[in-house]
Design a protein around this motif. Structure first.
Motif, PDB file in Angstrom:
ATOM      1  N   ALA A   1      10.583   6.119  -1.502  1.00 49.62           N
ATOM      2  CA  ALA A   1       9.215   6.638  -1.407  1.00 49.62           C
ATOM      3  C   ALA A   1       8.191   5.536  -1.657  1.00 49.62           C
ATOM      4  O   ALA A   1       7.145   5.474  -0.973  1.00 49.62           O
ATOM      5  N   LEU A   2       8.458   4.651  -2.608  1.00 49.92           N
ATOM      6  CA  LEU A   2       7.546   3.546  -2.901  1.00 49.92           C
ATOM      7  C   LEU A   2       7.421   2.605  -1.706  1.00 49.92           C
ATOM      8  O   LEU A   2       6.314   2.183  -1.341  1.00 49.92           O
ATOM      9  N   ILE A   3       8.544   2.283  -1.084  1.00 56.07           N
ATOM     10  CA  ILE A   3       8.536   1.395   0.086  1.00 56.07           C
ATOM     11  C   ILE A   3       7.738   2.023   1.220  1.00 56.07           C
ATOM     12  O   ILE A   3       6.910   1.373   1.864  1.00 56.07           O
ATOM     13  N   ARG A   4       7.966   3.299   1.465  1.00 53.28           N
ATOM     14  CA  ARG A   4       7.232   4.006   2.526  1.00 53.28           C
ATOM     15  C   ARG A   4       5.720   3.978   2.259  1.00 53.28           C
ATOM     16  O   ARG A   4       4.924   3.735   3.167  1.00 53.28           O
ATOM     17  N   GLU A   5       5.344   4.237   1.009  1.00 50.29           N
ATOM     18  CA  GLU A   5       3.915   4.256   0.675  1.00 50.29           C
ATOM     19  C   GLU A   5       3.304   2.871   0.828  1.00 50.29           C
ATOM     20  O   GLU A   5       2.167   2.735   1.312  1.00 50.29           O
ATOM     21  N   ALA A   6       4.019   1.831   0.445  1.00 48.41           N
ATOM     22  CA  ALA A   6       3.505   0.464   0.592  1.00 48.41           C
ATOM     23  C   ALA A   6       3.249   0.131   2.058  1.00 48.41           C
ATOM     24  O   ALA A   6       2.233  -0.496   2.393  1.00 48.41           O
ATOM     25  N   VAL A   7       4.143   0.552   2.923  1.00 46.69           N
ATOM     26  CA  VAL A   7       3.953   0.297   4.366  1.00 46.69           C
ATOM     27  C   VAL A   7       2.804   1.129   4.902  1.00 46.69           C
ATOM     28  O   VAL A   7       1.964   0.641   5.666  1.00 46.69           O
ATOM     29  N   ARG A   8       2.730   2.402   4.491  1.00 45.05           N
ATOM     30  CA  ARG A   8       1.631   3.266   4.934  1.00 45.05           C
ATOM     31  C   ARG A   8       0.267   2.683   4.583  1.00 45.05           C
ATOM     32  O   ARG A   8      -0.689   2.810   5.347  1.00 45.05           O
ATOM     33  N   LEU A   9       0.154   2.056   3.420  1.00 47.71           N
ATOM     34  CA  LEU A   9      -1.127   1.539   2.946  1.00 47.71           C
ATOM     35  C   LEU A   9      -1.445   0.137   3.448  1.00 47.71           C
ATOM     36  O   LEU A   9      -2.523  -0.383   3.186  1.00 47.71           O
ATOM     37  N   SER A  10      -0.527  -0.471   4.186  1.00 46.62           N
ATOM     38  CA  SER A  10      -0.747  -1.830   4.689  1.00 46.62           C
ATOM     39  C   SER A  10      -1.710  -1.815   5.873  1.00 46.62           C
ATOM     40  O   SER A  10      -1.628  -0.934   6.732  1.00 46.62           O
ATOM     41  N   PRO A  11      -2.608  -2.790   5.928  1.00 49.11           N
ATOM     42  CA  PRO A  11      -3.563  -2.821   7.034  1.00 49.11           C
ATOM     43  C   PRO A  11      -2.944  -3.301   8.337  1.00 49.11           C
ATOM     44  O   PRO A  11      -1.923  -3.989   8.340  1.00 49.11           O
ATOM     45  N   SER A  12      -3.579  -2.922   9.442  1.00 40.62           N
ATOM     46  CA  SER A  12      -3.162  -3.405  10.763  1.00 40.62           C
ATOM     47  C   SER A  12      -4.370  -3.405  11.687  1.00 40.62           C
ATOM     48  O   SER A  12      -5.263  -2.564  11.556  1.00 40.62           O
ATOM     49  N   ALA A  13      -4.407  -4.342  12.608  1.00 40.97           N
ATOM     50  CA  ALA A  13      -5.529  -4.448  13.546  1.00 40.97           C
ATOM     51  C   ALA A  13      -5.655  -3.164  14.354  1.00 40.97           C
ATOM     52  O   ALA A  13      -4.659  -2.609  14.828  1.00 40.97           O
ATOM     53  N   TYR A  14      -6.899  -2.692  14.497  1.00 38.19           N
ATOM     54  CA  TYR A  14      -7.193  -1.465  15.237  1.00 38.19           C
ATOM     55  C   TYR A  14      -6.443  -0.257  14.643  1.00 38.19           C
ATOM     56  O   TYR A  14      -6.199   0.717  15.342  1.00 38.19           O
ATOM     57  N   ASN A  15      -6.071  -0.363  13.391  1.00 42.65           N
ATOM     58  CA  ASN A  15      -5.278   0.672  12.728  1.00 42.65           C
ATOM     59  C   ASN A  15      -4.069   1.055  13.584  1.00 42.65           C
ATOM     60  O   ASN A  15      -3.702   2.222  13.708  1.00 42.65           O
ATOM     61  N   SER A  16      -3.450   0.036  14.162  1.00 43.83           N
ATOM     62  CA  SER A  16      -2.347   0.263  15.106  1.00 43.83           C
ATOM     63  C   SER A  16      -1.114   0.873  14.445  1.00 43.83           C
ATOM     64  O   SER A  16      -0.337   1.565  15.090  1.00 43.83           O
ATOM     65  N   GLN A  17      -0.922   0.580  13.146  1.00 45.01           N
ATOM     66  CA  GLN A  17       0.247   1.066  12.416  1.00 45.01           C
ATOM     67  C   GLN A  17       1.526   0.777  13.203  1.00 45.01           C
ATOM     68  O   GLN A  17       2.393   1.631  13.368  1.00 45.01           O
ATOM     69  N   SER A  18       1.623  -0.462  13.675  1.00 48.73           N
ATOM     70  CA  SER A  18       2.742  -0.871  14.541  1.00 48.73           C
ATOM     71  C   SER A  18       4.024  -1.171  13.775  1.00 48.73           C
ATOM     72  O   SER A  18       5.096  -1.280  14.382  1.00 48.73           O
ATOM     73  N   SER A  19       3.935  -1.300  12.459  1.00 47.85           N
ATOM     74  CA  SER A  19       5.125  -1.625  11.677  1.00 47.85           C
ATOM     75  C   SER A  19       6.056  -0.427  11.588  1.00 47.85           C
ATOM     76  O   SER A  19       5.614   0.712  11.403  1.00 47.85           O
ATOM     77  N   ARG A  20       7.348  -0.713  11.735  1.00 43.26           N
ATOM     78  CA  ARG A  20       8.397   0.299  11.585  1.00 43.26           C
ATOM     79  C   ARG A  20       9.396  -0.233  10.563  1.00 43.26           C
ATOM     80  O   ARG A  20       9.658  -1.445  10.520  1.00 43.26           O
TER      81      ARG A  20
END
Length: 198
Positions: free
Chosen positions: A29-48
């Protein structure tokens, strides 16, 4: 904790163990939340992200060994395998991917910046990696960042049924800190920074 304190705790740890008091589900859960809160250009949320615990972590490093055995031999192979065994000794690993489909969609939507989206995707991945690393460090879990891609990509995708559009960027083994960290050295500020004030 202040961000600077968390960054100071984030260190490369090769001596990993499974001596973690927290349940796997809380770490997950901590890892998921850290990725969710990470910034990305255009809020792309491209990280998987794929999070491997316990036996699944061992399978990852078995795959890495299997693929490496085709290209290294002798002392280099022994050295590489000792290092990989130290990752397998940990409690888990985080596989960081970037979804190329997200990048293509953004390139189509914003053709003026099309050439930049792959670079921005790499930046998003780096920020997700750092976010996870400092989150783990904040709860006393050690980690390091590894790059066995693209050597292991095909087998990883087959074994965990990873979508074809996901591109593997890094692997982060994690676990209990089984050795102290060596002293960290940094280059001179004069070589690294320029500050200007009015």
């Amino acid at each position: 904790m202040m961000v600077a304190q968390l960054l100071a705790k984030r260190r490369t740890q090769y001596s990993l163990g499974k001596n973690i008091a927290l349940p796997d589900e809380e770490i997950d859960a901590l890892i998921r939340e850290a990725v969710r809160l990470s910034p990305s250009a255009y809020n792309s949320q491209s990280s998987r992200v794929v999070i491997l615990h316990r036996d699944e972590n061992q399978k990852l490093w078995d795959i890495v060994k299997s693929e490496l055995s085709h290209i290294v031999e002798g002392e280099a192979k022994k050295h590489s395998f000792r290092k990989i065994d130290s990752f397998a000794a940990g409690a888990g690993a985080v596989l960081f991917f970037e979804d190329r489909n997200v990048i293509r969609i953004l390139q189509d939507q914003w053709p003026l910046y099309a050439d930049h989206f792959p670079d921005w995707s790499e930046q998003a991945s780096g920020m997700a990696q750092l976010s996870v690393w400092i989150a783990l460090a904040g709860i006393g879990i050690g980690a390091s960042l590894q790059h066995y891609n693209p050597l292991v990509d095909a087998k990883i995708k087959r074994h965990w049924n990873i979508p074809e559009t996901w591109r593997l960027r890094a692997q982060m083994p994690f676990g209990s800190n089984e050795a102290p960290f060596p002293a960290k050295t940094v280059i001179s500020d004069n070589d690294r920074f320029r500050s200007f004030f009015r």
